[in-house]
Design an enzyme around this catalytic site. Sequence first.
Site, PDB file in Angstrom:
ATOM      1  N   ASP A   1      -5.260   6.965  -6.769  1.00  0.00           N
ATOM      2  CA  ASP A   1      -5.508   8.253  -6.558  1.00  0.00           C
ATOM      3  C   ASP A   1      -6.633   8.561  -5.447  1.00  0.00           C
ATOM      4  O   ASP A   1      -6.135   9.085  -4.440  1.00  0.00           O
ATOM      5  CB  ASP A   1      -6.023   8.989  -8.030  1.00  0.00           C
TER       6      ASP A   1
ATOM      7  N   GLY B   1      -3.603   1.164 -14.373  1.00  0.00           N
ATOM      8  CA  GLY B   1      -4.902   0.783 -13.953  1.00  0.00           C
ATOM      9  C   GLY B   1      -5.950   1.117 -14.981  1.00  0.00           C
ATOM     10  O   GLY B   1      -5.994   0.443 -16.102  1.00  0.00           O
TER      11      GLY B   1
ATOM     12  N   TYR C   1      -6.053   3.378 -16.871  1.00  0.00           N
ATOM     13  CA  TYR C   1      -5.713   4.055 -18.118  1.00  0.00           C
ATOM     14  C   TYR C   1      -5.177   2.879 -19.042  1.00  0.00           C
ATOM     15  O   TYR C   1      -4.651   3.033 -19.958  1.00  0.00           O
ATOM     16  CB  TYR C   1      -4.703   4.938 -17.936  1.00  0.00           C
TER      17      TYR C   1
ATOM     18  N   SER D   1      -0.449   4.657 -14.818  1.00  0.00           N
ATOM     19  CA  SER D   1      -0.775   4.538 -15.911  1.00  0.00           C
ATOM     20  C   SER D   1      -1.335   2.959 -16.246  1.00  0.00           C
ATOM     21  O   SER D   1      -2.298   2.866 -17.408  1.00  0.00           O
ATOM     22  CB  SER D   1      -0.389   5.034 -17.250  1.00  0.00           C
TER      23      SER D   1
ATOM     24  N   ASP E   1       1.063  -1.112  -0.239  1.00  0.00           N
ATOM     25  CA  ASP E   1       0.059  -0.155  -0.195  1.00  0.00           C
ATOM     26  C   ASP E   1       0.985   1.281  -0.095  1.00  0.00           C
ATOM     27  O   ASP E   1       1.713   1.371   0.904  1.00  0.00           O
ATOM     28  CB  ASP E   1      -1.037   0.105   1.137  1.00  0.00           C
TER      29      ASP E   1
ATOM     30  N   GLY F   1      -8.918   4.073  -7.615  1.00  0.00           N
ATOM     31  CA  GLY F   1      -7.295   3.297  -7.568  1.00  0.00           C
ATOM     32  C   GLY F   1      -6.575   3.935  -6.498  1.00  0.00           C
ATOM     33  O   GLY F   1      -6.793   4.323  -5.655  1.00  0.00           O
TER      34      GLY F   1
END
Length: 179
Positions: free
Chosen positions: A40, A127, A129, A125, A16, A38
């Site tokens: 973010d 996930g 994206y 990028s 994490d 996600g």
Amino acid sequence: MIVQFGSALIELVLGDITTQEVDAIVNAANSYLAVGGGVDGAIHDAAGSEIMQELERRYPDGCPTGSAVATSAGQLSARYIFHAVGPVWQGGGKKESQLLESAYETCLNLAEQYDCQSVAFPSISTGVYRYPVDLAGEIALRTVATKLESTKQIKLVRFVLFDQGTFGCYSRILETMLV
């Protein structure tokens, strides 16, 4: 897995990112710098609402793809959050690789600017994206290794990977870089 490049280390961990004790945590942000899902969402949840307020105040126009901006870290143990905007995967013909490399480079430059010795990155990028993990991992690790060969400031770059598949992919790429 820990590997030395120059006078610094690249470390891969499964875990994490919000719990990492480093100078700066990198957030996989969107260009509006709005709270997303996600990584973010997890970072915003853990850091607290003051981060969104700081982003709105300091960066009202957002952040372009391939770049990053810095904020305080709120309730995280880090000192800073670097909000990096990676590209959405569109098949590889829309300069995605250059934009992803630029996002990592900008974060490393921010680390030097803000006097950080340690930085934790997610897999930017990969996930929602949809950037292929093997291609993104190659860009991420190569970009970081190149920077670490030439900097004295940064001592540790930790990639905090959320799932076993991403961790395994990054591990394989890092091993091939040692040959």
